[in-house]
Design a protein around this motif. Structure first.
Motif, PDB file in Angstrom:
ATOM      1  N   ALA A  83      43.158 -23.987 -60.230  1.00  0.00           N
ATOM      2  CA  ALA A  83      42.010 -24.719 -59.686  1.00  0.00           C
ATOM      3  C   ALA A  83      42.464 -25.888 -58.822  1.00  0.00           C
ATOM      4  O   ALA A  83      41.939 -26.124 -57.726  1.00  0.00           O
ATOM      5  CB  ALA A  83      41.118 -25.212 -60.825  1.00  0.00           C
ATOM      6  N   GLY A  84      43.456 -26.612 -59.298  1.00  0.00           N
ATOM      7  CA  GLY A  84      43.939 -27.766 -58.544  1.00  0.00           C
ATOM      8  C   GLY A  84      45.034 -27.423 -57.557  1.00  0.00           C
ATOM      9  O   GLY A  84      45.459 -28.275 -56.767  1.00  0.00           O
ATOM     10  N   ASN A  85      45.523 -26.157 -57.602  1.00  0.00           N
ATOM     11  CA  ASN A  85      46.601 -25.694 -56.722  1.00  0.00           C
ATOM     12  C   ASN A  85      47.824 -26.609 -56.828  1.00  0.00           C
ATOM     13  O   ASN A  85      48.374 -27.081 -55.825  1.00  0.00           O
ATOM     14  CB  ASN A  85      46.124 -25.619 -55.271  1.00  0.00           C
ATOM     15  N   THR A  86      48.255 -26.855 -58.079  1.00  0.00           N
ATOM     16  CA  THR A  86      49.407 -27.723 -58.324  1.00  0.00           C
ATOM     17  C   THR A  86      50.386 -27.044 -59.282  1.00  0.00           C
ATOM     18  O   THR A  86      50.029 -26.165 -60.067  1.00  0.00           O
ATOM     19  CB  THR A  86      48.980 -29.069 -58.931  1.00  0.00           C
ATOM     20  N   LEU A  87      51.630 -27.504 -59.220  1.00  0.00           N
ATOM     21  CA  LEU A  87      52.683 -27.030 -60.120  1.00  0.00           C
ATOM     22  C   LEU A  87      53.510 -28.230 -60.554  1.00  0.00           C
ATOM     23  O   LEU A  87      54.008 -28.988 -59.710  1.00  0.00           O
ATOM     24  CB  LEU A  87      53.588 -26.009 -59.417  1.00  0.00           C
TER      25      LEU A  87
END
Length: 687
Positions: free
Chosen positions: A576-580
């Motif tokens: 959803a946040g497009n983070t890693l």
């Protein structure tokens, strides 16, 4: 040896066992006499060919057999010379540059064909060729034995060089300061079975591979202690079956197993390069065995007298204090294909003072002979002793898909961590972990790993406390907590006798998941706080989180000034946040670092004068500015990568489905000549 991943550091069992058999260097200088062209050596010691003087002597051991007792020189296909010393001096024997044969050398005083220890033996001082230096007396006859290394297979021809001069004593590349290692494990004594438990003891020879004597004092704590362990590997499951209490050293013989011995003038010290054998029966002497909990493995200090600190009961029967193993764990009918490994691990104050507590474990394969003693299955050693590495390395050597890492605690000891994923069919995988405490006084009390989907079948294995040792044998609790599987025991402040991963023991953990394996990070929570970091991060194989990218640790890191190699591990992924999340671990505490990223892998050794390997190429972006971090006391820091805007030299770039990106952490480091920098391993991420 300071392994981090097994693949770049693994040596074959035969070859790695010889890293300490370095018994002399070839002295510089010209040959002192002409070649003896007629010499070639006799296949029989009794008819050794006579030679005199110095120079080169032809040998041919193409069809030679083995004649005589080996006595630790690992010799095969030997030929013999009888040489008369022309002067009282140091002389060097050498095959360096004189043959392509994988050769080995030994020299004895000529008192008839020898059955005792040589004056010196040499193996692999110059590639696969050898040299050995020894002190000679004018007019004395010496027997020179020239053969192949025992597993070389074939002999050949070449020249033996004898010349005046050379270096006597110690190891060719000794550690700085006293350094005790388990140089050899040998005979196993089985005492019998009582109530389904068998007891054993192992013969162990200690070696001082440092450049200073090591104290071996009887009557107080200035001496080494040694623990004995037994392991089983079966169907991809590695576990410790049992452990003995520790044996206190009391006097040191001065032998030559690992290096050329410079004997101490006292039995209260082990000389430089010297070895000290303790037979299996002596190591099984119950009155001299003490609880492991009385040893601080990081400082090497142990309580004296043994047993007084814990008030343990006096030993009785055939089991107490010895290496105890469930008898059915050894049963050939129940475990027909099992492999077994014995292990010895030392701790000593002056060894630890010189920073050498990380190489004190060695192991050797053992096999069941088919015989029993009072119901206990008899074991016999096979192959060779692997020096300076714990038995956990045998798992990785038997299966290259096992990931093996050394993880050091800043300012304290270390653990070895092995992880493995095995496909079971039907979309299920079994995940296995084994954690060995090398020399950490803090110990381990909880393990957390990614759970993946549908985790279950939680299990663990550990060696049982026995003989009045107050430590608990309660298994760790196991459950799913959020997206993690967690095994845990009470920490020290709650229960000082909780079942923790203490020094010299290996705990194994198992579970199943429906998610395929990726390289990921686990967490080991430490048992004792002692003012340091509460936990350390572990590079492991683990289930991939649902929807997360596929990650893989790549490239070979170089150990930094903290003694370990850094890693960049994947953290939480948010679709959803497009983070890693990315976590750098294994860094020197407080060192400044930042993450690099590129779409192109590469390899550049020591770029810009750094102390490590850059594993990226092409266009490399940097998480600098607010994203640069100082490593914590645990040697770690984390950043969150915005996958919509990964940094690149020409501006941020968004990750696209199907992309593979590579990440690596640069960090400050202290090199051998001053401040420099280093790199972690790289992380491949396929989206």
């Amino acid at each position: 040896m300071s392994p981090h991943t097994m693949s770049p550091h693994t040596m074959s069992p035969a070859r790695s066992s010889r890293i300490w058999l370095s018994l002399g260097l070839v002295a510089a200088g010209a040959l002192l006499a002409s070649t003896s062209a007629l010499a070639q050596g006799s296949d029989s010691c009794a008819s050794a060919q006579g030679i005199t003087g110095t120079g080169q002597y032809f040998f041919d051991n193409s069809v030679a057999t083995v004649d005589g007792v080996d006595n630790g020189c690992n010799m095969g296909r030997d030929v013999w010379f009888r040489w008369t010393a022309p002067a009282s001096a140091t002389f060097t024997l050498s095959t360096c540059g004189g043959t392509t044969v994988d050769s080995a050398l030994a020299v004895y005083v000529d008192n008839g064909c020898p059955n005792g220890m040589p004056l010196a033996c040499g193996d692999d001082q110059c590639g696969l060729q050898s040299s050995a230096a020894f002190g000679a007396t004018a007019g004395q006859d010496y027997l020179i034995r020239l053969g192949t290394w025992v597993s070389a297979g074939s002999g050949g021809t070449g020249f033996l060089t004898i010349q005046a001069g050379g270096t006597l004593g110690g190891c060719v590349d000794p550690s700085v300061g006293a350094n005790v290692v388990a140089g050899d494990l040998d005979e196993a004594v089985a005492y019998g079975d009582v109530g389904g438990v068998s007891s054993y003891s192992l013969a162990i020879t200690a070696c001082n591979v440092g450049d200073e004597e090591i104290l071996w004092v009887s009557g107080h704590g200035d001496h080494p202690v040694v623990g004995q362990n037994l392991y089983r590997l079966e169907n991809g499951r590695f576990e410790q079956l049992g452990a003995a209490w520790v044996k206190h050293g009391f006097a040191a013989l001065q032998r030559d197993l690992c290096c050329t011995c410079i004997p101490s003038a006292s039995i209260s010290a082990l000389g430089v390069g010297c070895s000290d054998p303790y037979g299996a029966s002596l190591n099984g002497s119950q009155q001299t065995l003490a609880p492991r909990g009385e040893v601080d493995p990081f400082t090497g200090v142990s309580s004296w007298p043994p047993g007084a600190a814990t008030g343990v009961p006096a030993p009785s029967g055939i089991l107490d204090r010895r290496l105890q193993v469930p008898t059915d764990a050894m049963d050939p009918a129940l475990h027909p294909n099992a492999l077994y490994f014995g292990e010895a691990i030392y701790a000593a104050p002056d060894d630890a003072l010189n920073g050498h507590g990380f190489d004190n474990a060695s192991y050797r394969p053992y096999q069941r002979t088919g015989a029993t003693v009072q119901g206990a299955y008899v074991l016999a050693p096979t192959s060779v002793t692997e020096r300076g590495v714990p038995a956990l390395a045998a798992w990785a050597q038997s299966d290259p898909t096992v990931r093996l890492e050394e993880v050091r605690i800043p300012g304290e000891g270390a653990f070895w961590v092995a992880s493995h994923a095995r496909a079971l069919g039907g979309g299920r995988y079994r995940y296995s972990y084994a954690i060995f405490n090398v020399n950490s006084s803090r110990g381990g009390a909880a393990l957390a790993v990614p759970a993946g989907t549908q985790p279950g079948a939680f299990d663990m294995a550990f060696p049982r406390a026995h003989s009045g040792d107050p430590r608990s044998n309660a298994p760790w609790g196991a459950s799913q907590v959020g997206d993690r599987v967690v095994w845990s025991a009470p920490q020290f402040q709650i229960d000082p006798n909780a079942n923790a991963i203490l020094w010299g023991t290996t705990y194994s953990f198992f579970f199943e998941s429906s998610s395929p394996p990726v390289d990921a990070q686990g967490t080991l929570v430490l048992f004792r706080s002692q003012g340091g970091p509460p936990s350390v991060q572990l590079p492991i194989r683990a289930p991939r989180a649902p929807g997360a990218p596929t990650t893989s640790i790549e490239c070979t890191p170089v150990a930094n000034s903290g003694g370990t190699a850094g890693h960049l591990l994947p953290g939480a992924f948010s679709a959803a946040g497009n983070t890693l999340g990315l976590t750098a671990t294994g860094l020197p505490a407080g060192s400044l670092g930042y993450v690099l990223t590129s779409r192109t892998p590469g390899f550049s050794a020591f770029p810009g004068g750094s102390s490590g390997n850059l594993c990226l190429a092409g266009s490399i972006g940097r998480y600098v500015g607010a994203n640069a971090r100082a490593a914590s006391a645990a040697g770690a820091f984390s950043v969150t990568a915005n996958l919509s805007a990964l940094p690149q030299p020409l501006g941020p770039v968004a990750v696209q489905p199907g992309d593979t990106w590579y990440f690596q952490c640069w960090h400050r480091d202290q090199g051998p000549t001053g401040p420099t920098s280093n790199f972690t391993a790289s992380l491949s991420v396929r989206f």
